[in-house]
Design a protein around this motif. Structure first.
Motif, PDB file in Angstrom:
ATOM      1  N   VAL A  18     -19.767 -50.092  19.873  1.00  0.00           N
ATOM      2  CA  VAL A  18     -18.413 -50.652  19.931  1.00  0.00           C
ATOM      3  C   VAL A  18     -18.456 -52.083  20.444  1.00  0.00           C
ATOM      4  N   LYS A  19     -17.937 -53.003  19.637  1.00  0.00           N
ATOM      5  CA  LYS A  19     -17.920 -54.419  19.993  1.00  0.00           C
ATOM      6  C   LYS A  19     -16.518 -55.019  19.936  1.00  0.00           C
ATOM      7  N   ARG A  20     -15.582 -54.254  19.407  1.00  0.00           N
ATOM      8  CA  ARG A  20     -14.219 -54.770  19.257  1.00  0.00           C
ATOM      9  C   ARG A  20     -13.228 -53.663  19.598  1.00  0.00           C
ATOM     10  N   VAL A  21     -12.282 -53.972  20.478  1.00  0.00           N
ATOM     11  CA  VAL A  21     -11.257 -53.013  20.869  1.00  0.00           C
ATOM     12  C   VAL A  21      -9.885 -53.614  20.601  1.00  0.00           C
ATOM     13  N   VAL A  22      -9.090 -52.902  19.808  1.00  0.00           N
ATOM     14  CA  VAL A  22      -7.729 -53.328  19.475  1.00  0.00           C
ATOM     15  C   VAL A  22      -6.761 -52.411  20.214  1.00  0.00           C
ATOM     16  N   ILE A  23      -5.929 -52.988  21.067  1.00  0.00           N
ATOM     17  CA  ILE A  23      -4.994 -52.223  21.886  1.00  0.00           C
ATOM     18  C   ILE A  23      -3.601 -52.377  21.284  1.00  0.00           C
ATOM     19  N   VAL A  24      -3.081 -51.303  20.724  1.00  0.00           N
ATOM     20  CA  VAL A  24      -1.872 -51.332  19.897  1.00  0.00           C
ATOM     21  C   VAL A  24      -0.662 -50.804  20.655  1.00  0.00           C
ATOM     22  N   GLY A  25       0.466 -51.504  20.529  1.00  0.00           N
ATOM     23  CA  GLY A  25       1.712 -51.049  21.139  1.00  0.00           C
ATOM     24  C   GLY A  25       2.875 -51.167  20.175  1.00  0.00           C
ATOM     25  N   ARG A  26       3.855 -50.265  20.303  1.00  0.00           N
ATOM     26  CA  ARG A  26       5.015 -50.262  19.399  1.00  0.00           C
ATOM     27  C   ARG A  26       5.953 -51.433  19.650  1.00  0.00           C
TER      28      ARG A  26
ATOM     29  N   LYS B  38     -18.664 -59.586  22.245  1.00  0.00           N
ATOM     30  CA  LYS B  38     -17.640 -58.551  22.116  1.00  0.00           C
ATOM     31  C   LYS B  38     -16.261 -59.201  22.171  1.00  0.00           C
ATOM     32  N   GLU B  39     -15.244 -58.469  21.683  1.00  0.00           N
ATOM     33  CA  GLU B  39     -13.894 -59.022  21.680  1.00  0.00           C
ATOM     34  C   GLU B  39     -12.852 -57.919  21.812  1.00  0.00           C
ATOM     35  N   TRP B  40     -11.668 -58.313  22.257  1.00  0.00           N
ATOM     36  CA  TRP B  40     -10.555 -57.379  22.353  1.00  0.00           C
ATOM     37  C   TRP B  40      -9.266 -58.129  22.067  1.00  0.00           C
ATOM     38  N   CYS B  41      -8.250 -57.390  21.670  1.00  0.00           N
ATOM     39  CA  CYS B  41      -6.971 -58.025  21.388  1.00  0.00           C
ATOM     40  C   CYS B  41      -5.826 -57.061  21.658  1.00  0.00           C
ATOM     41  N   LEU B  42      -4.668 -57.632  21.951  1.00  0.00           N
ATOM     42  CA  LEU B  42      -3.428 -56.875  22.075  1.00  0.00           C
ATOM     43  C   LEU B  42      -2.661 -57.009  20.775  1.00  0.00           C
ATOM     44  N   ARG B  43      -2.344 -55.879  20.162  1.00  0.00           N
ATOM     45  CA  ARG B  43      -1.607 -55.882  18.904  1.00  0.00           C
ATOM     46  C   ARG B  43      -0.202 -55.362  19.189  1.00  0.00           C
ATOM     47  N   PHE B  44       0.797 -56.207  18.943  1.00  0.00           N
ATOM     48  CA  PHE B  44       2.178 -55.860  19.249  1.00  0.00           C
ATOM     49  C   PHE B  44       2.936 -55.412  18.001  1.00  0.00           C
ATOM     50  N   LEU B  45       4.053 -54.735  18.228  1.00  0.00           N
ATOM     51  CA  LEU B  45       4.987 -54.347  17.162  1.00  0.00           C
ATOM     52  C   LEU B  45       4.299 -53.562  16.047  1.00  0.00           C
ATOM     53  N   ARG B  46       3.507 -52.576  16.460  1.00  0.00           N
ATOM     54  CA  ARG B  46       2.824 -51.706  15.512  1.00  0.00           C
ATOM     55  C   ARG B  46       2.920 -50.267  16.004  1.00  0.00           C
ATOM     56  N   SER B  47       3.201 -49.343  15.069  1.00  0.00           N
ATOM     57  CA  SER B  47       3.326 -47.927  15.402  1.00  0.00           C
ATOM     58  C   SER B  47       2.439 -47.110  14.460  1.00  0.00           C
ATOM     59  N   PRO B  48       1.675 -46.132  14.960  1.00  0.00           N
ATOM     60  CA  PRO B  48       0.759 -45.374  14.099  1.00  0.00           C
ATOM     61  C   PRO B  48       1.487 -44.468  13.108  1.00  0.00           C
TER      62      PRO B  48
END
Length: 451
Positions: A222-230, A303-313
């Motif tokens: 794992v080298k990339r983590v995307v943190i998703v929020g609604r 490695k990298e990470w990001c906050l992803r906004f306005l997204r719902s699974p």
């Protein structure tokens, strides 16, 4: 009197015992309390923070109270042991105060006892004047979307239990063979997991993370983590401390979309100070993305990470074999309302993201402890306080002195590895320690424990 003082700890049942000359209830059940005939006998089910704080309050302000604490795990402290991130040792210092509470003569700890299984609520009601249910919210909230049962989809609590040594999560064996992981949720637990997945192994080696998870993370791809929020930046649930730790994580670059923060500067000034400082830090990090120093750091990071906004699974997309996670389909959302109360509404726009690991960090719910207890999910708390049991066949309670033996062994074993402690997991060894005269376990016993 007692109802108001401990209501925050959970659901409460009270009943006065009818004592016989044998010191037993009228039903013939022997009194569970470890001290005979106190004025007020209190049973706390669950030994996490809420349970111990309840005990502290009662012992301090009600001098005639005698307390028994029941815990289904063989060791105390609940989320302090099994929920706090391994690299946050300062948060665990509260166990020192809890230990002093447990060592008081009017307080007894009984581990390895499951209320509702080893002893019923009705039996406890017969034995105590006050019964406090503080057993926690340990059931995961489901996503309720297709593909949720694919291999590679886990709850946040399961992964946290895996690297913190919770016995039931020891064999989780999470999928770490893909470069991209997606975490659903914008709370502190989500950031904790992202940090553990991306932290340099040398940093984790100095913590009390379990040996089996450390080995797995050392071999992780794992080298990339995307943190998703609604919702958007104004509605995130994590705190500034967790955000700072992620921003400063070595060998890791932060990816922000500056457009997520357009127009927020004017809104931020009217927010409460803690929220304002948090949003200002996110804005600052986003606007400094193109600075020379930041560009240099981003170029060197692996490695990298990001906050992803306005997204719902919407759906977990299966891999080609149909068994594992191949990606996740997200619905683009829009906000209705303002500030922290804004609600996320799905739109027709969708977005697919390739990944091999999906972690759901959307909260927990409590569960009924016993059919005789009216179940109120809003009352359920994680801390656990347990009373003293009848020694029924097949039940081997762990006393606090038994826990101290486990504690000493873990700390000594961790010292040899350069860690604060090396957690022991299996219940058989714990029962062995508690039920037999204490001596250091043999090599084969320790090996069987860690296999």
């Amino acid at each position: 009197m007692f109802r108001s003082s401990v209501a925050a700890a959970g659901t409460f049942l009270t009943r006065h015992c009818r004592r016989t000359s044998h010191g037993a209830c009228g039903t013939g059940i022997r009194m569970f309390s470890s001290v005979s005939d106190p004025e007020i006998k209190v049973c706390i089910v669950g030994s996490g923070p809420a349970g111990f704080y309840t005990a502290q309050h009662l012992l301090k302000y009600h001098k005639s109270t005698v307390i028994d604490i029941y815990e289904k795990q063989p060791v105390p402290f609940g989320l302090v042991r099994f929920g706090v991130a391994p690299d946050h040792p300062e948060v665990k210092n509260v166990v020192n105060a809890f230990t002093q509470t447990a060592l008081q003569v009017r307080c007894s700890f009984h581990g390895n006892i499951t209320v509702g299984k080893d002893v019923s609520i009705e039996e406890l009601k017969q034995a105590y004047h006050v019964l406090v249910l503080s057993y926690g919210a340990e059931t995961n909230r489901l996503l309720g979307i297709p593909g949720e049962n694919l291999q590679g989809v886990y709850s946040a609590s399961s992964l946290v239990g895996w690297y913190n040594g919770l016995p039931e999560n020891r064999h989780l064996n999470p999928e770490l063979n893909n470069e991209t992981a997606v975490i659903l949720g914008h709370g502190n637990v989500a950031l904790d997991i992202a940090r553990i997945l991306l932290s340099p192994i040398d940093m984790l080696k100095k913590t009390d993370i379990t040996a089996h998870s450390l080995e797995a993370l050392q071999n992780s791809k794992v080298k990339r983590v995307v943190i998703v929020g609604r919702r958007g930046p104004l509605q995130v649930a994590f705190t500034i401390k967790e955000l700072r730790e992620m921003i400063k994580l070595p060998d890791t670059r932060l990816l922000y979309d500056p457009s997520d923060f357009e127009g927020l500067k004017h809104t931020v000034k009217d927010l409460p100070r803690p929220r304002r400082r948090l949003i200002e830090l996110m804005i600052k990090a986003a606007l400094e993305m193109n600075s020379e120093k930041e560009a240099e750091n981003r170029g060197a990071a692996t490695k990298e990470w990001c906050l992803r906004f306005l997204r719902s699974p919407l759906q977990i997309i299966p891999s080609d074999d149909g068994k594992r996670v191949g990606g996740i389909r997200l619905s683009v959302t829009k906000l209705e309302g303002s500030a922290e109360s804004a609600k996320a509404i799905q739109t027709e726009d969708i977005e697919d993201l390739e990944c091999g690991l999906v972690l759901s960090s959307i909260g927990y719910k409590s569960h009924p402890i016993d059919p005789s207890v009216p179940f109120d999910q809003r009352e359920g708390l994680i801390p656990n306080k347990l009373g003293r049991v009848l020694h029924a066949p097949g039940i081997c309670p762990v006393s606090f002195s038994g826990w101290k033996k486990i504690d000493c062994f873990e700390v000594a074993k961790g010292k040899k590895a350069g860690k604060p402690r090396e957690k022991l997991i299996m219940l058989d060894l714990v029962s062995y320690w508690n039920c037999q005269p204490w001596s250091p376990p043999s090599t084969w016993l320790v090996v069987s424990l860690l296999e």
